[in-house]
Design an enzyme around this catalytic site. Structure first.
Site, mmCIF file in Angstrom:
data_model
loop_
_atom_site.group_PDB
_atom_site.id
_atom_site.type_symbol
_atom_site.label_atom_id
_atom_site.label_comp_id
_atom_site.label_asym_id
_atom_site.label_seq_id
_atom_site.Cartn_x
_atom_site.Cartn_y
_atom_site.Cartn_z
ATOM 1 N N GLU A 1 0.011 -0.625 16.351
ATOM 2 C CA GLU A 1 -0.792 0.693 15.801
ATOM 3 C C GLU A 1 -1.758 1.196 17.129
ATOM 4 O O GLU A 1 -1.667 2.363 17.186
ATOM 5 C CB GLU A 1 -1.654 0.276 14.416
ATOM 6 N N SER B 1 -2.081 -8.117 10.654
ATOM 7 C CA SER B 1 -3.343 -8.471 10.814
ATOM 8 C C SER B 1 -4.239 -8.099 9.408
ATOM 9 O O SER B 1 -5.078 -8.901 9.177
ATOM 10 C CB SER B 1 -3.800 -7.222 11.891
ATOM 11 N N CYS C 1 2.978 5.894 8.850
ATOM 12 C CA CYS C 1 2.023 6.138 7.494
ATOM 13 C C CYS C 1 0.928 7.114 7.935
ATOM 14 O O CYS C 1 0.507 7.369 9.185
ATOM 15 C CB CYS C 1 1.245 4.910 7.721
ATOM 16 N N CYS D 1 0.701 -1.342 -0.124
ATOM 17 C CA CYS D 1 -0.013 0.030 0.030
ATOM 18 C C CYS D 1 0.821 1.151 0.021
ATOM 19 O O CYS D 1 2.132 1.021 -0.044
ATOM 20 C CB CYS D 1 -0.617 0.070 1.217
ATOM 21 N N CYS E 1 -8.554 2.478 6.571
ATOM 22 C CA CYS E 1 -7.800 2.914 5.412
ATOM 23 C C CYS E 1 -8.304 2.133 4.202
ATOM 24 O O CYS E 1 -8.463 0.977 4.241
ATOM 25 C CB CYS E 1 -6.417 2.144 5.607
ATOM 26 N N THR F 1 -6.856 1.202 11.473
ATOM 27 C CA THR F 1 -6.781 1.343 9.823
ATOM 28 C C THR F 1 -7.127 -0.039 9.091
ATOM 29 O O THR F 1 -7.930 -0.137 8.214
ATOM 30 C CB THR F 1 -5.410 1.666 9.354
HETATM 31 S S1 SF4 Z 1 -2.694 2.571 6.998
HETATM 32 FE FE1 SF4 Z 1 -3.053 2.046 4.816
HETATM 33 S S2 SF4 Z 1 -1.713 2.949 3.688
HETATM 34 FE FE2 SF4 Z 1 -1.031 3.044 5.843
HETATM 35 S S3 SF4 Z 1 0.334 1.410 6.270
HETATM 36 FE FE3 SF4 Z 1 -1.561 0.805 6.824
HETATM 37 S S4 SF4 Z 1 -2.661 -0.314 4.891
HETATM 38 FE FE4 SF4 Z 1 -0.726 0.850 4.276
#
Ligand code: SF4
Length: 278
Positions: free
Chosen positions: A122, A216, A92, A12, A187, A159
């Site tokens: 995260e 995940s 990110c 991504c 996301c 996300t």
């Molecule tokens: S939030 Fe989305 S763009 Fe960012 S690292 Fe995770 S999957 Fe990739």
């Protein structure tokens, strides 16, 4: 047997960006694995001498430290800055967003609900941005009932969560609270790979999902593929492929998680071709 790639798969935006950043900082260390893919981490080590610090104790005074895509807890970031390490932030932007929202809404007096997995890096990072003690991590709506939430609530999501599950949390909050501020922090990159895997799984006899077993994002992709195609396998690389999987199959679908580089996808395809052309 035919092999078909999902119309959207693999790296991504956030992961591509983090790898570009890391490659520009040779001989640095990443704080935590940069992405959930040990083969790519090995490539960065072999080609760019980029090391891995699992925690603050592994960071030496002169290290340049690249922060992983999923971010790190605020206090650890502050410690690195206090130690005068050069910090390069590859978090990110889609992860920085919920961090900022949690900080802002908690400072404005909202209770904050974070929909996600409390053990995921995260979410540990996002949670750490809450000011005060009025922030809570939940994985399902039942967990909301016991929480001492104020009448004003802000809610964000990990996300990689499914939108329909996030909606369940939001609906439950709306029933019980006067003001609910909803921030959709899921996301799109995740949806695009998931939708493409779901479509391909409907027509495939076998699905191969490539990605880190701890990712995940990849696990969810595998679960979606399994709904459409009972014979779905999650592998990290071509060494895990078993030739017997492909017996009597006509179409093999291939997808890859957001942390899987193209060179691993290509190795897997080459291996499947080699095994099925005998
Ligand atoms: S939030 Fe989305 S763009 Fe960012 S690292 Fe995770 S999957 Fe990739």
């Amino acid at each position: 047997m035919k092999i078909k790639l999902a119309s959207s798969y693999g790296f991504c935006y956030g992961v591509k960006r983090a790898i570009d950043i890391a490659e520009k900082h040779k001989e640095s260390v990443t704080y935590g694995p940069l992405i959930h893919n040990k083969d790519e981490i090995k490539r960065l080590k072999d080609n760019y001498d980029i090391g891995l610090a699992e925690g603050i104790d592994d960071v030496k005074p002169k290290d340049t430290v690249v922060i992983r895509t999923h971010g790190i807890p605020k206090n650890e970031l502050e410690m690195l800055k206090e130690q005068k390490n050069k910090v390069i932030d590859a978090t990110c932007p889609y992860v920085t967003k919920p961090q900022n929202i949690v900080q802002e809404m908690s400072s404005k007096g909202y209770s904050v609900v974070i929909f996600g997995d409390k053990n995921h890096p995260e979410i540990k990072g996002v949670f750490s941005y809450a000011e005060g003690t009025d922030a809570f991590i939940v994985l399902n709506k039942d967990e909301l009932q016991s929480l001492p939430l104020r009448s004003k609530v802000a809610v964000v999501a990990q996300t990689t969560r499914k939108p329909e599950d996030f909606l369940t949390i939001v609906n439950a909050l709306i029933l019980d609270h006067k003001e609910v501020r909803v921030f959709n922090t899921i996301c799109n990159a995740t949806f695009e790979n998931q939708d493409a895997a779901a479509d391909l799984a409907k027509e495939a006899d076998i699905m191969i999902v490539i990605g880190g077993k701890h990712s995940s994002n990849t696990k969810q992709l595998h679960s979606i593929a399994s709904h459409g195609c009972k014979e779905s396998y999650l592998i990290e690389n071509e060494s895990e492929i078993d030739a017997s999987w492909f017996e009597n199959k006509k179409l093999c679908g291939v997808s890859a998680g957001a942390s899987t580089p193209d060179w691993i996808v290509q190795n897997v395809i080459n291996k499947i071709q080699e095994l099925t052309s005998i």
